[in-house]
Design an enzyme around this catalytic site. Structure first.
Site, PDB file in Angstrom:
ATOM      1  N   ARG A 138      38.228  39.906  36.058  1.00 18.71           N
ATOM      2  CA  ARG A 138      39.130  39.960  34.902  1.00 18.71           C
ATOM      3  C   ARG A 138      38.987  38.732  34.027  1.00 18.71           C
ATOM      4  O   ARG A 138      39.304  38.759  32.852  1.00 18.71           O
ATOM      5  CB  ARG A 138      40.587  40.056  35.342  1.00 18.71           C
ATOM      6  CG  ARG A 138      40.835  40.979  36.479  1.00 18.71           C
ATOM      7  CD  ARG A 138      40.915  42.403  36.001  1.00 18.71           C
ATOM      8  NE  ARG A 138      40.766  43.364  37.078  1.00 18.71           N
ATOM      9  CZ  ARG A 138      41.622  43.573  38.053  1.00 18.71           C
ATOM     10  NH1 ARG A 138      42.694  42.848  38.134  1.00 18.71           N
ATOM     11  NH2 ARG A 138      41.408  44.490  38.950  1.00 18.71           N
ATOM     12  N   GLU A 174      43.262  46.186  45.781  1.00 17.97           N
ATOM     13  CA  GLU A 174      43.371  46.907  44.514  1.00 17.97           C
ATOM     14  C   GLU A 174      44.584  46.437  43.730  1.00 17.97           C
ATOM     15  O   GLU A 174      45.415  47.224  43.307  1.00 17.97           O
ATOM     16  CB  GLU A 174      43.418  48.418  44.732  1.00 17.97           C
ATOM     17  CG  GLU A 174      42.113  49.019  45.177  1.00 17.97           C
ATOM     18  CD  GLU A 174      41.072  49.038  44.075  1.00 17.97           C
ATOM     19  OE1 GLU A 174      41.449  49.197  42.903  1.00 17.97           O
ATOM     20  OE2 GLU A 174      39.883  48.869  44.402  1.00 17.97           O
ATOM     21  N   ASP A 175      44.703  45.135  43.588  1.00 20.12           N
ATOM     22  CA  ASP A 175      45.728  44.543  42.738  1.00 20.12           C
ATOM     23  C   ASP A 175      47.150  44.690  43.248  1.00 20.12           C
ATOM     24  O   ASP A 175      48.082  44.386  42.522  1.00 20.12           O
ATOM     25  CB  ASP A 175      45.695  45.134  41.318  1.00 20.12           C
ATOM     26  CG  ASP A 175      44.497  44.633  40.560  1.00 20.12           C
ATOM     27  OD1 ASP A 175      44.067  43.527  40.868  1.00 20.12           O
ATOM     28  OD2 ASP A 175      44.014  45.353  39.681  1.00 20.12           O
ATOM     29  N   ALA A 176      47.319  45.180  44.450  1.00 20.90           N
ATOM     30  CA  ALA A 176      48.683  45.260  44.957  1.00 20.90           C
ATOM     31  C   ALA A 176      49.178  43.850  45.270  1.00 20.90           C
ATOM     32  O   ALA A 176      48.387  42.952  45.522  1.00 20.90           O
ATOM     33  CB  ALA A 176      48.732  46.121  46.204  1.00 20.90           C
TER      34      ALA A 176
END
Lengths: 1153, 372
Positions: A948, A764-766
């Site tokens: 993205r 999750e984009d961490a």
């Protein structure tokens, strides 16, 4: 779109500079591209980044204020007009303050630090009468008030100062100015967007009716005139009339008694006649044939028929003064208004006949931007008039009362009203102008100093006038006419999405220009005066109407000629460079505009597709022998506004083939394509490779990034300041970055990023961070917070006292005084911890009145200022500043510094709208390493890419890697590949290969844990990472038991009050559904506000417990016999009592369990 | 370089019959000993860990000390004051990695840990200044010092004291404070903890040295690099501070890491799969920017590409990419490590490596003693 066809004469005029293109020269290969980029810095050097604000304010200070004063230059007493005061001239002086009969010049930075307003006196020259003999006296430089001064404007001391001088004033040379300093805070007056004034807009309303509306605005009145068609009949709607009025009646009332003439005025096309017919019929059916009858008819419909000038009729005066108010009425001649109304009708019918001719309200050409100068001028005019009328009032009052010698006006003018009025408006942002019934909120906003980009972004921001709650999509959509004027990326998300916009890099907002000479010029260029034309002649085919700032000047038989002449005059600097000349083929109109608030942008003029600028010009520019203004003066470059752009054919590049476009029809060439973006979106590398919302997200996030704020950042006294310790400039820059100075005030660091999965703490984009990188200073930031303590004066010599730390035998009586110096204020450099005192203040116990004797030690109580920080963190007192505020009270400002290293949960983002929190911090030896021994600073999960589609980020990585290996900063300007302002991926790849990397940027990595090679090549290289202001330290919160609210005895709310975590309705519903009754009971009662009450079983009311007698007692039954003990939420008991107070008796019925 | 049979203490339990004669088939031998770097991804990176992986073929895949001792070799390629590159041959990646990890994070050094600010009115904040000081590599042999624990009194055995006192006079140019300005105080701290109670008393300072460090140490302690910028001072600004360096390891903070970095790479092996001749050979040679290939003139006047400098390969993979048939294969030898140590200066790189070996030895001993 349309290009002057009779172009021969024009090219003849320029033949001496540019050879006439022949067939061969056109067929020959295009000459070498001219590097036009140098124009951009030249432009910005001349105009600065916030030129529109400063220009607008300068216009007001230099011209606007004079006009206002001139227009209201005489005030006289009511009783005796020979007692008067006349303003002879006005000017704004240098920013200064009055200190004890001395005038001291002030600097903006001084004002920021001491909470003052950076303002300059408004000085007038006056002539006034004194005494009974009305002796005329003159006074020069009489101050009527203080005007807040925009930084870097003409009136500012920073105007045209070089870097060294700015440094002396404590000012950052990169700061663009364009804002005000009011009471120590920096305020920006945002650009306000509105619909163009004095222009006919044909549109449909909510009911689907065709309407033609004009919002008229003159210096005296603002009005809105609407003509609409309902069921085939046309009506006028005006606020002053309570019912729509048939338009033919209006025409008749204005003297157009002949229906034939009306139809002639609208036009001869039989379709117009057909459309007008029902309206004429309706008028006839009302039996209105004469002007008098029409006026009579209208009089009945006036909204407030009361106080009217009965002599000439209410409706006549409305027609004269309110109806399309901007059309001037000379000597009671309403014919111009008739013609204007007829034109409105004509436009409306055009729209009905051909729906293409509807106007688009969202079209940027129909928008006007109101800037600080205009807004302040509105306010000033209002305040100036109020001041004058107050002076007259006082004079009248005085002369009514006494019959002694009359006072003179100069003593009656109070400067406070202007000073305070301006100051209040700018500091609160509430613009209340009585004359126009204007009440606007949020006009000015605090300039955010979170990052350099944030403050620049504020200066280019445009806010809409209408409410944001509407769900309409039209105004929010990207308009094609925005091209080059407004940034397509920079808009907030959420409710203001698409409504709040930002200016593009090169756009400029015009200020008003003198109308008179232009009108005169038009007439001498062959415009036929309207008044000399018969109704029939106005719309003869082939001739075009000439509109000037929304007024009909007349018509011209050869519009192309007129347009070419005017443009040539503009290019040769006879008329102002911002005058727009636009020929509208659809409307058969030539529009000439010189009004303020239009957006325009500079373009290179091209003759037959060949740029007027060639290499010699650019050479001169690069050598500095000539500047942007010279180019403008020489007619190489001109400003086009949105409307005039429609007459131009603009090529991106001169040297490139434009597929299907005839080369010779190109009239202009863009300076640089990157200028379609704004300042904030300009820092994204390769934005044209990203999915567009990502650029928008980055625009929002770039403003939250920590970094360097200004060169004077350590000497500022902002209430909260986040700085990066080791801020860097991006390895992959853009031209915009260099133009705006982001390379000098960067907000991020070039981190070596490996795109791979690692440890699972990167979902999750961490992002996973390298501990050694953090040890070495990556992402380290400083938070500076200001705490202000006021030493209050209570009058009579009673004031607060700041005392040295109390000691007992040389030992501090309280541990929390350790940060204090001997003066009772924390010493700079001292470590200060949670609950430490930073100002040891004592206040008198009795502050209301003096006791009549000197106060003793015992008359004071301790009221120390306690520092509230995070336990376990080391914070340091950075600076202590003492100054007296405007009320002459001592204010002590302590700036407390906290240096933080990144921790798990801190938010980071690249420049591509890819934000993520730090998921875990890993030792360096566990990190993968490459064959060259390079260890990444952070690891990002590749799942961030597919959805993205931020290809720009990948290219940034490649370009950055190539940049570090070859030692040259690479560029990624928007759309810059063809012009060489962005490196091409192919070139980057060959650089990488040259330095022994794989062309695709993927390296062979070894696992730091296992020691074996990883089973994939890893995409690794430097990416510019921003640390965002959201940090766990400021947000984390937990509590066991703690403070409670006094009223309800429930736990407090919010982190700042150490509040509890609410078990809300939805959580409660879950527990109910699950059946966890005991848990609900515990959460809602025991952990919240349990309270023991005594309930009378008989009457069901609450009693009390008598502690003395150790019995419970019911005050209703007057005995303690049937009392029962029970537990209730305190809030419930409170509710009962409140109900009691309302004469409602809640009774509890108890049963045994 | 002393050879260290790290597992020499292990008992010799080799009851698997020696079947050296049996050879693995080529493709398996390749998988066992090489990492093949294809254009898209490296393959066979894991190797075969399990001792009985080839038991069915009668081949023993277990680690044997004998074999290790026979095959293990270290060749030093380059050795300077603070840089060393050596080949470590015949060892498993895990062991090589253990050395790397220990070098980075477990070999102790001295670094400034505590800074006592007497004065600092420069633009650089105290914390940042201290952080910068901490990262300065010190020229102090950590083996001569002891660790300091929380309750220890700083003494000459566990603390080095440095002093920094610079000021920029008014009306002068801005100055840059370099690491050379750090002055070693062999007698311990000069800052007193509190105001002297009596004038005659010896002031109580932040350290309690019983003897001068000059007596313990052979050479004066300083900083390794004299030109590290610490701060810049404008006219009228001054820094006065005392910095106390203590012993620590890199896993606590990177400042205690004795190496700038230490890493290894596996020995590149470039194999030409089939003869590359003529223009193709030229092309191949030109493709490689690090000159791995050379051209060999053939007797018949033709040209042939040969692998000349496989070590230079940086794995840009240009030679294996492209739509053509595979001409070349890039491989890494799994048990041959080109190990590089970049020392920060407190100890020469060869000493660092022996220190690392000692630490690993210690760890092994601890495991053995725990197990027994």
């Amino acid at each position: 779109m349309t290009v002057p066809t009779k172009d021969d004469s024009q090219s003849g005029t320029v033949a001496d500079t540019v050879p006439l293109p022949t067939y061969r020269s056109l067929a020959a290969p295009v000459r070498k591209p001219v590097d036009k980029f140098a124009l951009l810095p030249a432009f910005l050097k001349v105009r600065g980044l916030v030129k529109e604000h400063i220009d607008s304010f300068n216009y007001f200070v230099n011209k606007g204020i004079k006009k206002i004063v001139e227009a209201n230059n005489r005030i006289e007493a009511r009783n005796d007009p020979s007692i008067y005061l006349r303003y002879l001239g006005v000017h704004v002086g240098m920013p200064s303050v009055h200190v004890e009969y001395n005038i001291e010049n002030i600097t903006p930075h001084f004002c920021r630090l001491t909470d003052r307003t950076y303002s300059a006196p408004i000085k007038v020259h006056i002539e006034y009468t004194v005494g009974k003999q009305h002796e005329v006296r003159r006074k020069n430089n009489f101050i009527i008030g203080y005007m807040p001064i925009m930084l870097r404007s003409h009136a500012c001391i920073l105007y045209e100062k070089d870097e060294a001088e700015l440094a002396k004033y404590g000012e950052c040379p990169l700061d663009p100015g364009g804002y005000f300093v009011v009471k120590g805070t920096e305020k920006v007056i945002l650009i306000q967007e509105q619909l163009a004034k004095n222009r006919i807009i044909v549109d449909t309303d909510s009911k689907g009716r065709v309407i033609a509306s004009v919002t008229s605005s003159t210096h005296a009145i603002k009005s809105k005139t609407v003509i609409f068609m309902d069921k085939g009949k046309i009506y006028l709607q005006l606020n002053q009339f309570n019912k729509p009025i048939p338009i033919i009646v209006v025409m008749k009332a204005m003297g157009m008694e002949s229906d034939q003439e009306t139809v002639q005025m609208v036009g001869r096309d039989p379709r117009y006649g057909d459309l007008l017919f029902p309206s004429i019929q309706e008028c006839a059916s009302e039996r209105i044939y004469t002007r008098q009858r029409a006026l009579q008819y209208m009089d009945e419909k006036v909204t407030y028929p009361g106080a009217t000038n009965q002599k000439e009729g209410r409706s006549y005066s409305i027609l004269r003064d309110v109806f399309i108010a901007h059309v001037p009425v000379k000597n009671g001649n309403l014919r111009p208004k008739c013609i204007y109304t007829a034109l409105m009708l004509r436009r409306m019918m055009d729209a009905i006949v051909n729906s293409d001719t509807f106007d688009d309200k969202d079209y940027v050409g129909n928008k006007r931007f109101e800037l600080s100068g205009q807004l302040i001028s509105l306010l000033f005019e209002d305040l100036f008039k109020t001041m004058n009328s107050q002076a007259v009032e006082r004079m009248n009052k005085n002369s009514d009362k006494t019959h002694s010698s009359p006072l003179d006006f100069s003593q009656l003018i109070m400067q406070d009203s202007i000073t305070f009025g301006l100051e209040r408006a700018i500091s609160t942002g509430n613009w209340d102008i009585k004359r126009f019934r204007m009440h606007r909120k949020g006009v000015s906003q605090v300039l955010s100093r979170l990052s350099y980009m944030a403050s620049l972004g504020y200066m280019t921001r445009i806010t809409p006038q209408f409410e944001k709650t509407r769900k309409t999509s039209g105004p929010r959509a990207l308009q094609p006419s925005q091209w080059g004027m407004l940034c397509p990326c920079d808009t907030p998300e959420g409710e203001a999405c698409g409504l709040t916009k930002n200016l593009a890099l090169l756009s400029h907002v015009t200020t008003d220009q003198e109308e008179g000479p232009l009108i005169y010029l038009c007439y001498s260029l062959g415009v036929e005066d309207l008044l000399s034309l018969s109704s029939e002649e106005i719309h003869t085919p082939g001739s075009f109407l000439v509109m000037f700032n929304g007024l009909i000047l007349g018509k011209h038989k050869d519009p192309q000629r007129l347009v070419i002449d005017l443009r040539n005059l503009r290019r040769s600097n006879v008329i102002g460079e911002f005058v727009s000349i636009f020929i509208n083929e659809k409307q058969h109109c030539v529009h000439i505009a010189s009004d303020g608030g239009r957006v325009c942008r500079p373009l290179i003029i091209a003759d037959m597709g060949i740029s007027r600028i060639d290499e010699t010009h650019m050479e001169k520019l690069r050598h500095g022998t000539c500047g942007f203004d010279d180019f403008l003066r020489d007619g190489l470059i001109e400003y086009l506004d949105v409307n005039e752009e429609n007459n131009a054919l603009i090529a991106l590049y001169e040297h490139m083939d434009q597929d299907d476009v005839e080369r010779s029809s190109i009239t202009h060439i863009e300076i640089e394509p990157l200028s379609i973006l704004g300042v904030v979106s300009g820092l994204i590398p390769y934005p044209h490779h990203n999915q567009s919302p990502r650029n928008t997200y980055q625009c929002a996030m770039g403003k939250q990034a920590m970094g360097n704020i200004a060169y004077n950042q350590l000497f500022r006294a902002d209430s909260l300041l986040y700085l990066l310790v080791y801020a860097q400039r991006p390895l992959l820059t853009t031209k915009t970055i260099e133009l705006v100075g982001y390379d000098k005030l960067g907000a991020g660091q070039n981190a070596t990023v490996a795109v791979m999965g690692y440890s699972g703490y990167d979902i999750e984009d961490a992002i996973v961070m390298n501990k050694s990188s953090l040890d070495r200073g990556f992402g380290r930031c400083i938070a500076l917070k200001k705490y202000t303590v006021l030493k209050d004066n209570y009058g009579d010599g009673v004031s607060d006292m700041i005392v040295e730390p109390q000691r007992d035998n040389g030992v501090l009586i309280k541990q929390n005084m350790r940060a204090l110096d001997e003066d009772g204020i924390a010493g700079p450099g001292q470590i200060i911890r949670n609950h430490d005192i930073y100002v040891n203040k004592r206040t008198p116990k009795n502050t209301s009145k003096g006791i009549g004797r000197a106060l003793r030690e015992s008359d004071y109580k301790d009221s120390p200022a306690l520092y509230k920080g995070v336990d376990g963190e080391t914070t340091v007192v950075d600076r202590v500043m003492l100054c007296s505020d405007t009320n002459d009270k001592l204010s002590i400002k302590c700036i407390i510094r906290h240096t933080r290293r990144p921790e798990v949960g801190d938010k980071f983002s690249s420049r591509h709208g890819q934000k993520g929190v730090c998921g875990t911090i890993v030792q360096q030896e566990d990190f993968p390493f490459s064959e060259r021994g390079i260890c990444p600073d952070l690891i990002m999960n590749p799942h961030g890419f597919p959805s993205r589609m931020t290809i720009g980020k990948m290219i940034e990585l490649l370009g950055g890697k190539a940049g570090v290996s070859c030692g040259r900063f690479h560029y990624g300007s928007a759309f810059g590949e063809p012009s060489g302002n962005a490196d091409k991926v192919a070139d980057i790849s060959s650089t990488l290969i040259k330095h022994g990397f794989s062309y695709n940027g993927k390296d062979f990595l070894y696992s730091g844990i296992l020691g074996q090679p990883l089973e994939a090549y890893i995409f690794m290289g430097p990416i510019y990472y921003q640390k965002l202001k959201h940090m766990v330290l400021d947000k984390m919160h937990a509590r066991a038991s703690g403070p409670r609210v006094l009223l309800t005895r429930q736990p407090t709310e919010g982190r700042s009050r150490d509040g509890g975590l609410r078990l809300g309705e939805m959580e409660r519903d879950c527990l109910i559904a699950y059946g966890a009754s005991m848990l609900i009971f515990e959460r809602l009662l025991l952990s919240s506000d349990p309270y023991q009450v005594q309930v009378c079983r008989k009457c069901g009311l609450l009693g009390y417990y008598n502690h003395k007698l150790k019995t419970s007692y019911c005050s209703m039954c007057k005995n303690g016999e049937n009392m029962a003990k029970m537990r209730l939420p305190y809030a419930c008991k409170l509710l009962f009592q409140e109900l009691h107070a309302m004469n409602v008796v809640p009774r509890l019925k108890l049963t045994e369990v | 370089m002393p050879k260290k049979g790290t597992k020499s203490k292990k008992e010799k339990v080799d009851d698997v019959p020696n079947e050296q004669e049996n050879k693995l088939p080529d493709y398996l031998e390749l998988q066992r000993t090489r990492v093949v770097c294809n254009a898209d991804a490296p393959i066979h990176t894991q190797g075969f860990q399990y001792s009985g992986a080839f038991a069915a073929m009668g081949i023993d895949n277990s680690v044997s000390v004998d074999k290790f001792c026979k095959n293990f070799k270290i060749e030093i390629n380059r050795l300077t004051e603070d840089y060393m590159e050596f080949d470590m041959i015949g060892i498993d990646a895990s062991i090589a990695n253990a050395f790397r990890r220990i070098l980075i994070s477990e070999v102790p050094t001295m670094a400034i840990e505590k800074v006592f600010m007497a004065d600092n009115n420069s633009v650089i904040a105290d914390e940042v200044l201290s952080h910068r000081l901490g990262l300065i590599p010190l020229d102090a042999d950590p083996r001569l010092f002891e660790y300091i624990s929380e309750n220890d009194v700083p003494n000459e055995r566990n603390t080095i004291v440095y002093k920094l006192h610079v000021s920029c006079p008014k009306n002068s140019q801005r100055i840059t404070v370099k690491s050379s300005e750090l002055e070693w105080l062999p007698e311990g701290s000069q800052l007193s903890m509190s105001a002297p109670a009596q004038s005659g008393d010896k002031q109580k300072t932040f350290t309690s040295f019983s003897q001068s460090q000059k007596e313990i140490l052979e050479k004066p302690l300083g900083v390794k690099y004299k030109d590290i910028t610490i701060a810049r001072l404008g006219p009228g600004q001054a820094i006065e501070l005392e910095a106390h360096a203590v012993k620590g390891t890199g896993n606590v903070h990177a400042k205690w890491s004795p190496v700038a970095t230490a890493w290894y790479r596996m020995l590149p092996e470039v194999v030409i799969l089939k003869e590359v001749e003529g223009p193709q050979a030229e092309e191949l040679v030109n493709k490689c920017r690090v000159n791995v290939f050379d051209i060999e003139d053939l007797a018949n006047g033709g040209k042939r590409a040969v692998v000349a400098r496989p070590r230079a390969c940086t794995l840009c993979r240009e030679c294996v990419m492209g739509p053509n048939e595979k001409q070349v294969e890039l491989r890494r030898v799994r048990d041959h490590f080109i190990f590089t140590i970049e020392s920060t200066g407190s100890m020469p790189p060869e000493v660092l490596f022996t220190e690392a070996v000692k630490i690993l030895e210690e760890k092994c001993a601890r495991v053995i003693s725990e197990l027994s």
